[in-house]
Motif scaffolding. Structure first.
Motif, PDB file in Angstrom:
ATOM      1  N   PHE A   1      -2.257   3.133   4.637  1.00 34.21           N
ATOM      2  CA  PHE A   1      -2.367   1.679   5.106  1.00 34.21           C
ATOM      3  C   PHE A   1      -1.882   0.946   4.196  1.00 34.21           C
ATOM      4  N   VAL A   2      -1.218  -0.175   4.530  1.00 33.94           N
ATOM      5  CA  VAL A   2      -0.287  -1.041   3.962  1.00 33.94           C
ATOM      6  C   VAL A   2      -1.388  -1.904   2.981  1.00 33.94           C
ATOM      7  N   SER A   3      -2.677  -1.967   3.143  1.00 37.37           N
ATOM      8  CA  SER A   3      -3.589  -2.701   2.370  1.00 37.37           C
ATOM      9  C   SER A   3      -3.892  -2.150   0.940  1.00 37.37           C
ATOM     10  N   TYR A   4      -3.924  -0.734   0.848  1.00 33.78           N
ATOM     11  CA  TYR A   4      -4.245  -0.064  -0.372  1.00 33.78           C
ATOM     12  C   TYR A   4      -3.942  -0.542  -1.503  1.00 33.78           C
ATOM     13  N   VAL A   5      -2.327  -0.362  -1.713  1.00 29.57           N
ATOM     14  CA  VAL A   5      -1.547  -0.970  -2.935  1.00 29.57           C
ATOM     15  C   VAL A   5      -1.912  -2.282  -3.454  1.00 29.57           C
ATOM     16  N   PRO A   6      -1.867  -3.233  -2.476  1.00 31.10           N
ATOM     17  CA  PRO A   6      -2.179  -4.634  -2.762  1.00 31.10           C
ATOM     18  C   PRO A   6      -3.590  -4.837  -3.304  1.00 31.10           C
ATOM     19  N   LEU A   7      -4.646  -4.333  -2.736  1.00 31.79           N
ATOM     20  CA  LEU A   7      -5.962  -4.295  -3.118  1.00 31.79           C
ATOM     21  C   LEU A   7      -6.151  -3.732  -4.440  1.00 31.79           C
ATOM     22  N   VAL A   8      -5.662  -2.549  -4.936  1.00 26.59           N
ATOM     23  CA  VAL A   8      -5.667  -2.110  -6.240  1.00 26.59           C
ATOM     24  C   VAL A   8      -4.983  -3.155  -7.105  1.00 26.59           C
ATOM     25  N   GLN A   9      -3.931  -3.688  -6.794  1.00 23.77           N
ATOM     26  CA  GLN A   9      -3.185  -4.512  -7.751  1.00 23.77           C
ATOM     27  C   GLN A   9      -3.948  -6.002  -7.971  1.00 23.77           C
ATOM     28  N   MET A  10      -4.604  -6.308  -6.858  1.00 18.04           N
ATOM     29  CA  MET A  10      -5.441  -7.641  -6.956  1.00 18.04           C
ATOM     30  C   MET A  10      -6.667  -7.216  -7.716  1.00 18.04           C
ATOM     31  N   ALA A  11      -7.155  -6.157  -8.054  1.00 19.67           N
ATOM     32  CA  ALA A  11      -8.346  -5.936  -8.831  1.00 19.67           C
ATOM     33  C   ALA A  11      -7.863  -5.632 -10.322  1.00 19.67           C
ATOM     34  N   GLY A  12      -6.456  -5.522 -10.596  1.00 17.76           N
ATOM     35  CA  GLY A  12      -6.052  -5.462 -11.887  1.00 17.76           C
ATOM     36  C   GLY A  12      -5.559  -3.894 -12.141  1.00 17.76           C
ATOM     37  N   GLY A  13      -5.821  -3.076 -11.191  1.00 19.68           N
ATOM     38  CA  GLY A  13      -5.276  -1.711 -11.322  1.00 19.68           C
ATOM     39  C   GLY A  13      -4.003  -1.391 -11.035  1.00 19.68           C
ATOM     40  N   VAL A  14      -3.652  -0.084 -11.320  1.00 17.20           N
ATOM     41  CA  VAL A  14      -2.124   0.288 -11.308  1.00 17.20           C
ATOM     42  C   VAL A  14      -1.891   1.438  -9.992  1.00 17.20           C
ATOM     43  N   PRO A  15      -1.526   1.112  -8.761  1.00 19.69           N
ATOM     44  CA  PRO A  15      -1.351   2.157  -8.043  1.00 19.69           C
ATOM     45  C   PRO A  15      -0.471   3.394  -8.442  1.00 19.69           C
ATOM     46  N   ILE A  16      -0.732   4.257  -7.934  1.00 19.18           N
ATOM     47  CA  ILE A  16       0.212   5.710  -8.301  1.00 19.18           C
ATOM     48  C   ILE A  16       0.314   6.387  -7.113  1.00 19.18           C
ATOM     49  N   SER A  17       1.479   6.369  -6.599  1.00 22.85           N
ATOM     50  CA  SER A  17       1.905   7.121  -5.407  1.00 22.85           C
ATOM     51  C   SER A  17       1.996   8.529  -5.424  1.00 22.85           C
ATOM     52  N   VAL A  18       1.488   9.280  -4.551  1.00 24.15           N
ATOM     53  CA  VAL A  18       1.675  10.820  -4.198  1.00 24.15           C
ATOM     54  C   VAL A  18       2.078  10.882  -2.915  1.00 24.15           C
ATOM     55  N   GLY A  19       3.211  11.266  -2.614  1.00 21.56           N
ATOM     56  CA  GLY A  19       3.738  11.235  -1.195  1.00 21.56           C
ATOM     57  C   GLY A  19       3.533  12.562  -0.348  1.00 21.56           C
ATOM     58  N   THR A  20       3.235  12.482   0.762  1.00 21.76           N
ATOM     59  CA  THR A  20       3.365  13.587   1.700  1.00 21.76           C
ATOM     60  C   THR A  20       4.453  13.593   2.525  1.00 21.76           C
ATOM     61  N   ASN A  21       4.526  14.636   3.257  1.00 19.74           N
ATOM     62  CA  ASN A  21       5.926  14.869   3.990  1.00 19.74           C
ATOM     63  C   ASN A  21       5.762  15.320   5.471  1.00 19.74           C
ATOM     64  N   ASN A  22       6.676  15.293   6.193  1.00 18.28           N
ATOM     65  CA  ASN A  22       6.535  15.891   7.822  1.00 18.28           C
ATOM     66  C   ASN A  22       6.587  17.545   7.616  1.00 18.28           C
ATOM     67  N   GLU A  23       7.148  18.067   6.831  1.00 16.98           N
ATOM     68  CA  GLU A  23       7.227  19.652   6.627  1.00 16.98           C
ATOM     69  C   GLU A  23       5.721  20.177   6.355  1.00 16.98           C
ATOM     70  N   ASP A  24       4.839  19.437   5.827  1.00 18.76           N
ATOM     71  CA  ASP A  24       3.458  19.814   5.367  1.00 18.76           C
ATOM     72  C   ASP A  24       2.644  19.034   6.368  1.00 18.76           C
ATOM     73  N   ASN A  25       3.013  18.408   7.510  1.00 18.11           N
ATOM     74  CA  ASN A  25       2.242  17.743   8.292  1.00 18.11           C
ATOM     75  C   ASN A  25       1.446  16.591   7.784  1.00 18.11           C
ATOM     76  N   PHE A  26       1.896  16.135   6.593  1.00 25.60           N
ATOM     77  CA  PHE A  26       1.763  14.952   5.826  1.00 25.60           C
ATOM     78  C   PHE A  26       0.012  15.065   5.196  1.00 25.60           C
ATOM     79  N   LYS A  27       0.047  16.485   5.044  1.00 23.00           N
ATOM     80  CA  LYS A  27      -1.188  16.793   4.273  1.00 23.00           C
ATOM     81  C   LYS A  27      -0.769  16.725   2.732  1.00 23.00           C
ATOM     82  N   VAL A  28      -1.923  16.364   1.724  1.00 22.39           N
ATOM     83  CA  VAL A  28      -1.796  16.489   0.495  1.00 22.39           C
ATOM     84  C   VAL A  28      -2.390  17.696  -0.048  1.00 22.39           C
TER      85      VAL A  28
END
Length: 391
Positions: free
Chosen positions: A128-155
């Motif tokens: 969801f597009v709000s997660y990264v900005p909400l972390v940043q607005m709280a002074g945090g640092v967002p760290i991305s972990v990507g998922t993909n189609n091959e794994d049905n977008f599961k992490v």
């Protein structure tokens, strides 16, 4: 030196935050005729009449004052009962439940309650597009972990562990997922739970689409062993009960975390709208039949749209929940933004380019099937026409 212009009247933090990538396409579409929108993430159903009537009745009875900061106690008790019956999690309505202005507020105050400057939050993407900005607005640092189609977008827990550092404070999960519709089963969640315990992480679990799980029962992260004490569980009424415009959500958390969030809520918003709370109370008391009717309709549309995308040559995994399909458009050779723009300008279909949802989203488009079957059928026809022109 950076060439980015800054405005001395604005905070550096706010200037670093990018505008929503979804908004540009909505703005374009609003100026065009004959548009079919698959872009809006909201039900196409009207809020059931009994819910609207309960809210109207509260106004007629003069319930127009502020409620308790945490929400009317009747609603908090009903939320507690509902979450126990539906998802096997037990929360004290007096000290562990807070009614918020939408689920987005719950995430916002949760981030601000726990994060110190520089703390890292792992975000499973696409998200969801709000997660990264909400972390940043709280002074945090967002760290991305990507998922993909091959794994049905599961992490996997392995992917998450690889991203953990000594600054990691929390993990952000959303299943069923927006934008992919991916779900996770109990065994998959348990591996992540063990990881959270091992590294002493807090877990934000956005379960706003919990009721829209089509093939398996939803597993609440807080229901897993030892996870209630480290979970901030976010949910609400927008998706399941077709109450998006009511702006009503809720957050469940251990007493110490909830108390911190309540302070932020008190000073920024005071309380959620009283008349909306009475509507939500009625939704929980008598809205399950309407919920099931809407859910079955979404499931029928999901099956249709995934089958149709495959028939016109677009790879698309079967979403287990929410009301989004996330087909791949990589075969076209276009970026997700280029494809979405051509589809809008040439065929009058509005979708959301996948790259706005972060890592793993590029090469895909988000298509909401919370619209009529007629709109879905026309959209597929128009999309096929575009594909024939560009492939």
């Amino acid at each position: 030196m950076s060439n980015v212009k800054t405005n001395s009247r604005l905070s550096h933090r706010v200037q670093q935050i990018k505008p929503s990538g979804i908004r540009r396409f909505f703005d374009l579409a609003s100026k065009m005729d004959n548009i079919i929108s698959l872009g809006v993430g909201e039900p196409d159903f009207v809020t059931p009449w009994n819910v609207r009537e309960a809210s109207i009745s509260s106004l007629e009875r003069g319930f127009t004052a502020y409620s308790a900061n945490a929400g009317i106690i009747e609603l908090r008790r009903e939320i507690s009962s509902y979450m126990t019956k539906r998802f096997s999690v037990q929360y004290d309505p007096e000290s562990e439940i807070l009614v918020t202005v939408g689920a987005s507020e719950a995430i916002d105050i949760g981030m601000r309650a726990i994060l110190n400057e520089g703390d890292e939050v792992i975000i499973v993407e696409p998200s969801f597009v709000s997660y990264v900005p909400l972390v940043q607005m709280a002074g945090g640092v967002p760290i991305s972990v990507g998922t993909n189609n091959e794994d049905n977008f599961k992490v996997s827990a392995k992917q998450i562990e690889a991203a953990i550092t000594d600054r990691t404070k929390a993990l952000m999960l959303c299943f069923p997922n927006n934008p992919t519709g991916a779900t996770m089963n109990r065994e998959e969640m348990l591996e992540i739970a063990l990881l959270a315990e091992k590294h002493d992480l807090l877990v934000f679990s956005d379960e706003i689409y919990a009721e829209l799980s089509y093939d398996e029962c939803h597993v609440s992260f807080a229901s897993l062993p030892n996870m209630k004490e480290r979970t901030i569980l976010i949910s609400g009424f927008s998706k399941s009960f077709a109450m998006t415009g009511w702006r009503l959500g809720f957050v469940l958390a251990p007493e110490d975390l909830l108390a911190a969030m309540l302070k932020l809520h008190q000073y920024s918003l005071m309380c959620a709208p009283t008349m909306a709370q009475y509507g939500a109370l009625e939704a929980l008391k008598s809205g399950m039949d309407d919920l099931e009717r809407m859910k079955q309709s979404y499931k029928q549309r999901r099956n249709y749209v995934v089958k149709s995308f495959k028939e016109i040559g677009l790879s698309c995994h079967m979403p287990g929940g929410a009301f989004y399909a996330f087909p791949s458009i990589e075969k076209t050779g276009l970026t997700s933004e280029q494809f979405a723009e051509k589809l809008l300008l040439e065929e009058r279909v509005a979708v959301v380019p996948g790259h706005v949802f972060g890592a793993g989203g590029e090469g895909h488009i988000r298509c909401s099937y919370a619209t009529s079957m007629d709109n879905l059928e026309q959209s597929v026809e128009r999309m096929e026409r575009l594909l024939k022109k560009i492939t």
